[in-house]
Motif scaffolding. Structure first.
Motif, PDB file in Angstrom:
ATOM      1  N   THR A  90       0.864  -1.182   0.000  1.00 41.64           N
ATOM      2  CA  THR A  90       0.000   0.000   0.000  1.00 41.64           C
ATOM      3  C   THR A  90       0.896   1.227   0.000  1.00 41.64           C
ATOM      4  O   THR A  90       1.760   1.364   0.871  1.00 41.64           O
ATOM      5  CB  THR A  90      -0.936   0.007   1.221  1.00 41.64           C
ATOM      6  N   ALA A  92       1.306   5.550  -0.587  1.00 40.60           N
ATOM      7  CA  ALA A  92       0.654   6.867  -0.562  1.00 40.60           C
ATOM      8  C   ALA A  92       1.635   7.907  -1.077  1.00 40.60           C
ATOM      9  O   ALA A  92       2.761   8.000  -0.595  1.00 40.60           O
ATOM     10  CB  ALA A  92       0.199   7.216   0.844  1.00 40.60           C
ATOM     11  N   VAL A  99      -3.788  13.070  -1.841  1.00 44.33           N
ATOM     12  CA  VAL A  99      -2.925  11.913  -1.605  1.00 44.33           C
ATOM     13  C   VAL A  99      -3.389  10.826  -2.562  1.00 44.33           C
ATOM     14  O   VAL A  99      -4.569  10.454  -2.572  1.00 44.33           O
ATOM     15  CB  VAL A  99      -3.009  11.420  -0.148  1.00 44.33           C
ATOM     16  N   ILE A 101      -3.262   6.999  -3.562  1.00 44.32           N
ATOM     17  CA  ILE A 101      -3.003   5.730  -2.886  1.00 44.32           C
ATOM     18  C   ILE A 101      -3.069   4.595  -3.893  1.00 44.32           C
ATOM     19  O   ILE A 101      -4.039   4.474  -4.653  1.00 44.32           O
ATOM     20  CB  ILE A 101      -4.019   5.493  -1.751  1.00 44.32           C
ATOM     21  N   HIS A 103      -2.808   0.327  -4.126  1.00 48.75           N
ATOM     22  CA  HIS A 103      -3.079  -0.728  -3.139  1.00 48.75           C
ATOM     23  C   HIS A 103      -3.200  -2.094  -3.806  1.00 48.75           C
ATOM     24  O   HIS A 103      -3.922  -2.258  -4.787  1.00 48.75           O
ATOM     25  CB  HIS A 103      -4.374  -0.367  -2.407  1.00 48.75           C
ATOM     26  N   ALA A 109      -4.829   1.501   4.207  1.00 47.29           N
ATOM     27  CA  ALA A 109      -4.620   2.933   4.419  1.00 47.29           C
ATOM     28  C   ALA A 109      -5.865   3.498   5.097  1.00 47.29           C
ATOM     29  O   ALA A 109      -7.001   3.161   4.723  1.00 47.29           O
ATOM     30  CB  ALA A 109      -4.376   3.645   3.092  1.00 47.29           C
ATOM     31  N   ARG A 111      -7.532   7.263   7.066  1.00 48.90           N
ATOM     32  CA  ARG A 111      -7.405   8.710   7.270  1.00 48.90           C
ATOM     33  C   ARG A 111      -8.142   9.095   8.542  1.00 48.90           C
ATOM     34  O   ARG A 111      -9.299   8.711   8.749  1.00 48.90           O
ATOM     35  CB  ARG A 111      -7.996   9.486   6.090  1.00 48.90           C
ATOM     36  N   THR A 121      -8.868   1.988   1.826  1.00 51.56           N
ATOM     37  CA  THR A 121      -8.636   0.891   0.890  1.00 51.56           C
ATOM     38  C   THR A 121      -9.572  -0.278   1.184  1.00 51.56           C
ATOM     39  O   THR A 121     -10.099  -0.404   2.288  1.00 51.56           O
ATOM     40  CB  THR A 121      -7.184   0.395   0.990  1.00 51.56           C
ATOM     41  N   THR A 166      -7.538   8.590  -5.419  1.00 47.57           N
ATOM     42  CA  THR A 166      -7.067   9.955  -5.188  1.00 47.57           C
ATOM     43  C   THR A 166      -7.959  10.583  -4.122  1.00 47.57           C
ATOM     44  O   THR A 166      -9.175  10.678  -4.296  1.00 47.57           O
ATOM     45  CB  THR A 166      -7.112  10.794  -6.474  1.00 47.57           C
ATOM     46  N   THR A 169      -7.363  16.213   0.487  1.00 45.33           N
ATOM     47  CA  THR A 169      -6.847  16.385   1.843  1.00 45.33           C
ATOM     48  C   THR A 169      -7.220  17.739   2.420  1.00 45.33           C
ATOM     49  O   THR A 169      -7.556  18.674   1.687  1.00 45.33           O
ATOM     50  CB  THR A 169      -5.314  16.255   1.868  1.00 45.33           C
ATOM     51  N   PHE A 175      -2.799  10.467   7.892  1.00 50.92           N
ATOM     52  CA  PHE A 175      -2.926   9.241   7.115  1.00 50.92           C
ATOM     53  C   PHE A 175      -2.123   8.140   7.787  1.00 50.92           C
ATOM     54  O   PHE A 175      -1.007   8.363   8.273  1.00 50.92           O
ATOM     55  CB  PHE A 175      -2.452   9.458   5.677  1.00 50.92           C
ATOM     56  N   ILE A 177      -0.873   4.027   7.291  1.00 47.54           N
ATOM     57  CA  ILE A 177      -0.721   2.829   6.463  1.00 47.54           C
ATOM     58  C   ILE A 177      -0.219   1.720   7.373  1.00 47.54           C
ATOM     59  O   ILE A 177       0.690   1.939   8.183  1.00 47.54           O
ATOM     60  CB  ILE A 177       0.265   3.046   5.306  1.00 47.54           C
TER      61      ILE A 177
END
Length: 326
Positions: A90, A92, A99, A101, A103, A109, A111, A121, A166, A169, A175, A177
């Motif tokens: 994963t 970022a 951000v 991402i 995966h 991931a 937030r 994800t 996408t 933010t 974030f 992971i």
């Protein structure tokens, strides 16, 4: 930004790797038996650091993950000792006010925004598929005996399907992971509470999450990376000072304990430790389900035939007795 990893209480090796190289962050969780999983995750992490991929945003993240996949697959093909190895990944990438991402697998991931934790994800795993189809609850998924079966990984095929997101933010977003060694041991509510408690010290937050996973059982390697979205003009120089690419280090946390116990005396089955991650494609899962159903039908027919024979013999006996008494 911060990262932490721990072997856990049941594993002999740490097969996780992570990257903290602003604006790029990643976690990889290797699989494939002794040593091979460690090799796969390290190769994938190194590919992110070393590769030069043109483009920005989604194209760049997809290109980086495909290059990581190519390296792991090539290594697995060239060395019989590493055959079948793979890794989740994963990634970022922080760009402007988004951000991106990328995966593959069942690392995750999250937030944290204004105190609320959101999983960004979707796991590529058997239990996740069963949950999405309504056949399994989150509580059942946490203890399902096949929770280590994933449906997608880097390195198992020449090409890999990558989920790309996408995410918009806001300043203050955190974030996270992590590998499945965290969320399989720690609930989302406790993850949220721990990060929120250490909101101003992400290093303390990731170490706190690792300790929570160890308290929960520490059944797998545990890896956590966290970073915060700040005002773009605030600390550009600080990002350059903290660039690093991190592979699993020796145990460093002051609360470290021996990660082995009496369960490690149990011999592995087919070269695997119980609970090891394995990759099974959707087609293989469907074929396995059909295979499991067929013997069951045969068993039912096998039970039915003797029952009919007994019934027939009983009926004949009744008719004979009835004839003799007439």
């Amino acid at each position: 930004m911060a990262g932490a990893t721990d072997t856990g209480r049941k594993r002999r090796r740490n097969e996780d790797a992570y990257v903290v190289q602003p604006p790029l962050f990643a976690v990889a969780d290797g699989m494939g038996g002794p040593q091979a999983g460690e090799v796969a995750s390290r190769l994938a992490a190194a590919a992110l650091e070393e590769s030069i991929v043109d483009g920005t945003g989604q194209d760049k993240v997809a290109g980086l993950i495909q290059e990581a996949n190519r390296r792991v697959h090539a290594a697995a093909s060239e060395d019989a000792a590493h055959a079948g190895m793979g890794t989740t990944m994963t990634v970022a990438l922080v760009e402007d006010r988004t951000v991106v991402i990328g995966h593959v697998g069942d690392s995750r991931a999250y937030r944290l925004r204004r105190g609320g934790l959101e999983q960004l994800t979707e796991d590529h795993s058997l239990v996740a598929e069963l949950m999405r189809s309504g056949k399994l609850s989150p509580e059942e998924a946490r203890i399902h005996p096949q929770r280590s079966v994933i449906t997608r990984a880097l390195g198992t095929h020449p090409d890999v399907d990558v989920d790309i997101y996408t995410v918009e933010t806001q300043p203050g977003d955190v974030f996270l992971i992590c590998s499945d060694g965290l969320f399989s041991m720690v609930s989302d509510d406790l993850i949220q509470e721990t990060v929120q408690r250490h909101r101003d010290d992400l290093d303390a937050a990731v170490k706190g999450l690792v300790r929570q996973a160890l308290k929960g059982g520490g059944e797998d390697n545990i890896t956590v990376v966290a970073f915060e979205i700040s005002d773009p003009a605030a600390d550009g120089e600080e990002l350059e000072k903290t660039r690093e690419h991190v592979l699993p280090p020796a145990q460093e946390d002051e609360d470290d304990e021996d990660t082995l116990d009496e369960l490690d005396a149990v011999p592995p089955v087919d070269g695997r430790t119980a609970g090891d991650t394995m990759v099974v494609s959707a087609a293989e899962l469907q074929a396995a389900a059909v295979h499991e159903r067929r013997p069951e039908r045969r068993r039912r027919r096998g039970v039915l035939a003797p029952a009919l024979l007994i019934l027939l013999v009983g009926l004949i006996a009744v008719l004979v007795v009835w004839g003799l008494t007439r």
